[in-house]
Write a protein that holds these residues in place. Structure first.
Motif, PDB file in Angstrom:
ATOM      1  N   GLN A   2       0.845  -1.194   0.000  1.00  0.00           N
ATOM      2  CA  GLN A   2       0.000   0.000   0.000  1.00  0.00           C
ATOM      3  C   GLN A   2       0.873   1.235   0.000  1.00  0.00           C
ATOM      4  N   ALA A  78      -9.493   0.595   7.650  1.00  0.00           N
ATOM      5  CA  ALA A  78      -9.779   1.504   6.550  1.00  0.00           C
ATOM      6  C   ALA A  78      -8.498   1.734   5.752  1.00  0.00           C
ATOM      7  N   LYS A  79      -8.579   1.490   4.428  1.00  0.00           N
ATOM      8  CA  LYS A  79      -7.394   1.670   3.605  1.00  0.00           C
ATOM      9  C   LYS A  79      -7.202   3.136   3.286  1.00  0.00           C
TER      10      LYS A  79
ATOM     11  N   LYS C  61      -8.882   8.949   4.092  1.00  0.00           N
ATOM     12  CA  LYS C  61      -9.086   7.511   4.252  1.00  0.00           C
ATOM     13  C   LYS C  61     -10.433   7.108   3.688  1.00  0.00           C
ATOM     14  N   GLU C  62     -10.578   5.816   3.450  1.00  0.00           N
ATOM     15  CA  GLU C  62     -11.850   5.385   2.883  1.00  0.00           C
ATOM     16  C   GLU C  62     -12.919   5.369   3.972  1.00  0.00           C
ATOM     17  N   ILE C  64     -15.981   3.492   5.435  1.00  0.00           N
ATOM     18  CA  ILE C  64     -16.604   2.166   5.382  1.00  0.00           C
ATOM     19  C   ILE C  64     -17.962   2.262   6.036  1.00  0.00           C
ATOM     20  N   SER C 224     -15.237   5.677  10.212  1.00  0.00           N
ATOM     21  CA  SER C 224     -13.889   5.769   9.656  1.00  0.00           C
ATOM     22  C   SER C 224     -13.871   6.895   8.658  1.00  0.00           C
ATOM     23  N   GLY C 225     -12.686   7.352   8.278  1.00  0.00           N
ATOM     24  CA  GLY C 225     -12.547   8.321   7.213  1.00  0.00           C
ATOM     25  C   GLY C 225     -13.197   9.657   7.509  1.00  0.00           C
TER      26      GLY C 225
END
Lengths: 141, 396, 308
Positions: A2, A78-79, C61-62, C64, C224-225
């Motif tokens: 990543q 979370a990526k 960040k993503e 979710i 998140s994110g």
């Protein structure tokens, strides 16, 4: 592998996931937050949920009961996220590789970005490993 | 929202409360816990089986990596077992050094527990302060043994490294710093009303509960039972120094915390006396061990969490035929079944942590053989009496 | 609506004392909190821009969204909380600067907006199927039951003393007759309301709904994110507007810039309370609020009615 953006270098949220450790690497990770080493001044914080995390610090050899759980935690994070194998057990399993219950070093199970060997690695080694990675991201992007 | 009557809260396997994975299922009604299911096995690495393939001197290194916090307890119990098997008597200076290292480990382990307990009740200031004082002990370890954890000091027949007499004044300065910190913590715990509100009367274990579950260590001493391997069957240098066993009668989390801090004061006393003896005791650090004869041996050590027990059987080859390990957390964690019932969820989590569990020590496998003969209590007593007779006859 | 009026609404709600002010001052105050906490723990602490870096990173960040829950309430909850804070900040600060613009009943709007924030976190937590989040949501509900009543009674004290429920009128009364906390009833109410806002902001010893070590983050565990970033902004800016609200009600003086000094002292009290106490259990906090805090605020009310 990543790749994280340059903006991640100033603020990293760390989640500590232990596979089958002997606890030493975990204590050294917590020692990084203690007053002698204090990683909060470098922008890193310990968080309680994998969804909030940018860095997964994984310790310990992986045993059969934990394999699918560590994969689940990796998917729940979370990526983009960075996986760090802390300690010689996560890097290469050392004396436990002969055991009937372990499943191979960590990089056979989830993709690993940083390896920090040592039994246990000192807090200075853990901080140096993360700092090296941050520097390499800064130079790359 | 989930149904209120059949509700369970999973604690683990990955939870900020725990450093290691283990699974507790709390069955709750509202916020009161009704029962708990304990499921371990996430850290089982097959240490006993690996030990059968290693020489006895490699076994010391293997056994050290069972646990990081009680990293000297397992080697000390193991070398006690092998020395008991081979009837080896170690020199005095080695006994004193083993005692000093064992007590320093107790200090580091209890300060670690104190910090983590403070973190779990949300009192981060206690966490940071107690881990700052823990750094003094880790510096002493680094000077004396070369590493902050996993010291590799024990060896069959003695110890591997010496503590130079020139270093002793520096060690004593560090110990004085720790004592100042301990006085601060004792005062803080005994005088803070919010800590009393959260810990007094929570997770109470009576003397009968301790006896039913065979709990050991500070968990037993906090309920008033005077049980300590160092006093009951002295080994190393514990017979040469003057100290006392600390107990408390309340049996709750507050009692466990107070017992641990009082034990730390006693540890400092033991270390000071041992260092004083070491100034006057010279001599070798180990005896030369040629081979390990056939036989069985047991070794016990009072780890920071309780009695650590190792059993070794050898058949004249250089490897153990059977190496059995019983860590103190194995029995202490079972007391949670009684202690969490009837408390709130936040209190239940504190109770799980107050036992000072070290799950990586605990992971053993039991194979249940349903085809064999079922033995009851009287059968087992008869079996053990026959075995004692055999051992007595061999010894004569 | 005229163009200039539209522009001035834009400015009020988006810049000052609206979104930009609330976010920037929230980040500054959060840094002060973290730095003082670190110093009390013998550590060094983060740099000045650290809260900004944290928020900036979270937007990258993503996001979710947990399956099985209600998607829209999960997303809208944090935004509603942030909008409530912008409205509170607008009312409190604008009418502190210019008391003549205030309308009757604006205090009630502020109280509603303050209550909307925990309700938004309850809705957001219940929108995922996580047992920790539902535990956090139930604790948040109990917490509201605990502190809302003493808080309302404390706010009644300036209302009774000045005889009006318009913030502008209360401020003007204090400019002429001196700050309300100089009187016995005012002082009792002020001190009780400090504990109430500590619970409202969810800070130790009252942070059981988000206890990281007990329930993994409680109401925030599934976020998140960018949504997590908005929740963090809500928490930071609550640290600005909640103390400002009670300062404006109890301690407005003729020296208008003095509000900074009083706010800083109040912030220090909040941080010291945070670092010298462990977390209370939810039932202990309920009992504490319904006995000590309720009795104290009732006493203050009685004193206010009888004229002290």
């Amino acid at each position: 592998m990543q790749s994280i953006d340059n903006k991640f270098t100033k603020s990293l949220f760390v989640f500590h996931a232990a596979c089958s450790p002997c606890n030493n690497c975990d204590i050294e990770i917590l020692d990084c937050i203690a007053p002698k080493y204090d990683i909060e001044r470098l922008g890193m914080q310990l968080v309680g949920s994998p969804r909030h995390a940018d860095v997964l610090l994984v310790t310990g050899a992986v045993n059969k009961k934990v394999v699918h759980r560590i994969k689940m935690i990796y998917e729940q994070t979370a990526k983009p996220c960075v996986v760090v194998a802390v300690g010689s057990c996560a890097c290469s399993e050392i004396i436990f590789r002969e055991s009937y219950n372990t499943c191979g070093p960590l990089d056979k199970i989830i993709p690993v970005d940083i390896y920090i060997p040592g039994c246990p690695p000192r807090p200075e080694a853990i901080i140096a490993g993360l700092a090296k990675y941050i520097k390499s991201r800064k130079n790359a992007g | 929202m989930t149904d209120k009557n059949k509700n369970f809260i999973p604690i683990g396997p990955y939870h900020p409360l725990q450093e290691e994975p283990e699974y507790f299922r709390l069955h709750v009604e509202g916020e009161i816990v009704k029962s708990v299911d304990i499921e371990l096995g996430y850290i089982h690495r097959g240490t006993e089986k690996i030990s059968e393939n290693k020489h006895f001197d490699q076994g010391v290194f293997l056994v050290e990596r069972i646990c990081g916090i009680c990293s000297t307890s397992h080697p000390l119990a193991f070398v006690n077992a092998v020395e008991n098997l081979a009837r080896i008597e170690i020199p005095d200076r080695a006994k004193l050094i083993r005692c000093v290292v064992g007590e320093m480990e107790r200090i580091h382990s209890h300060l670690l527990w104190l910090g983590l307990a403070g973190h779990f009740i949300g009192y981060n200031t206690v966490w940071m302060w107690s881990w700052k004082y823990r750094e003094y002990i880790l510096e002493v370890f680094e000077k004396v043994t070369g590493n902050r954890q996993h010291y590799a000091m024990m060896k069959i027949g003695g110890v591997r490294r010496d503590i130079a007499n020139d270093d002793i004044p520096w060690i004593e300065t560090n110990i004085d710093e720790i004592e100042k910190g301990l006085e601060l913590f004792l005062k803080a715990i005994t005088e803070d009303p919010v800590i009393h509100a959260r810990t007094k009367g929570v997770g109470v274990l009576t003397k009968e509960d301790i006896k039913d579950y065979c709990a050991v260590g500070p968990v037993a001493r906090a309920s008033g039972i005077d049980m300590d391997v160092r006093k009951d069957t002295p080994y190393a240098a514990y017979g040469m120094v003057d100290w006392k066993v600390c107990t408390c009668d309340s049996g709750d989390i507050y009692g466990k915390a107070v017992v641990r801090i009082l034990e730390l004061f006693e540890s400092l006393k033991i270390i000071r006396q041992c260092l004083g003896h070491m100034r006057n005791t010279g001599g070798p650090l180990d005896v030369n061990v040629k081979e390990i004869p056939e036989g069985e041996g047991i070794g016990r050590h009072e780890a920071p969490r309780g009695e650590c027990f190792h059993y070794v059987r050898s058949d004249k080859t250089n490897r153990p035929v059977r190496h059995k390990i019983r860590a103190p957390s194995f029995v202490n964690v079972a007391t949670n079944q009684k202690a969490v019932v009837g408390s709130h969820i936040s209190d239940a989590l504190l109770v799980l942590a107050a036992v000072d569990p070290c799950y990586c020590c605990t992971e053993r496998v039991i194979v249940v053989n349903k085809k064999g003969k079922l033995m009851k209590g009287p059968d087992l007593i008869k079996l053990s009496q026959e075995k004692t007779d055999r051992i007595r006859k061999k010894g004569l | 609506m005229e163009k200039i009026e539209l522009l001035s609404y834009f400015f009020d709600y988006l810049v000052f004392p609206g979104l930009l002010f609330v976010v920037a001052s929230g980040m500054l105050v959060s840094w002060i909190d973290r730095k003082i906490t670190a110093r009390l723990q013998w550590r060094v602490g983060p740099g000045l821009l650290q809260p900004y870096y944290d928020i900036r990173k979270l937007f990258l960040k993503e996001v979710i969204i947990p399956e099985g829950g209600n998607k829209w309430s999960f997303i809208i909850a944090p935004m509603c909380a942030l909008i409530s804070i912008v409205i509170i900040s607008n009312i409190v600060l604008k009418y502190y600067i210019d008391p003549s613009g205030s309308f009757v009943g604006d205090i009630i709007v502020v109280i509603y907006m303050f209550a909307a924030i925990p309700v938004a976190s309850i809705i957001g937590a219940s929108a995922s199927k996580n047992p920790y989040a539902s535990l956090g949501a139930s604790r948040e509900m109990k917490s509201m039951l605990a502190y809302e009543l003493p808080f309302l009674m404390c706010i009644m004290v300036p209302v009774i003393k000045t005889g009006s429920i318009s913030m502008g009128a209360i401020i003007q009364h204090q400019l002429q007759n001196g700050p309300i906390f100089m009187s016995l009833s005012g002082l009792t109410a002020f001190i009780t309301s400090i504990f109430c806002i500590q619970a409202k902001m969810g800070i130790v010893p009252f942070d059981y709904s988000e206890a990281e070590t007990e329930i993994c983050g409680g109401v925030l565990v599934e976020y998140s994110g960018a949504l997590l970033a908005i929740w963090k902004l809500v928490k930071m800016s609550l640290l600005v507007v909640a103390p400002l609200f009670i300062i404006v009600l109890f301690a407005s003086t003729g020296f208008r810039a003095g509000i900074f000094a009083v706010y800083f002292v109040l912030l220090l009290i909040v941080i010291i309370l945070k670092n010298t106490n462990p977390r209370l259990r939810i039932d202990q906090a309920l009992r504490g609020f319904w006995t000590y805090a309720a009795v104290a605020s009732l006493t203050a009310l009685v004193l206010a009615v009888t004229g002290y």
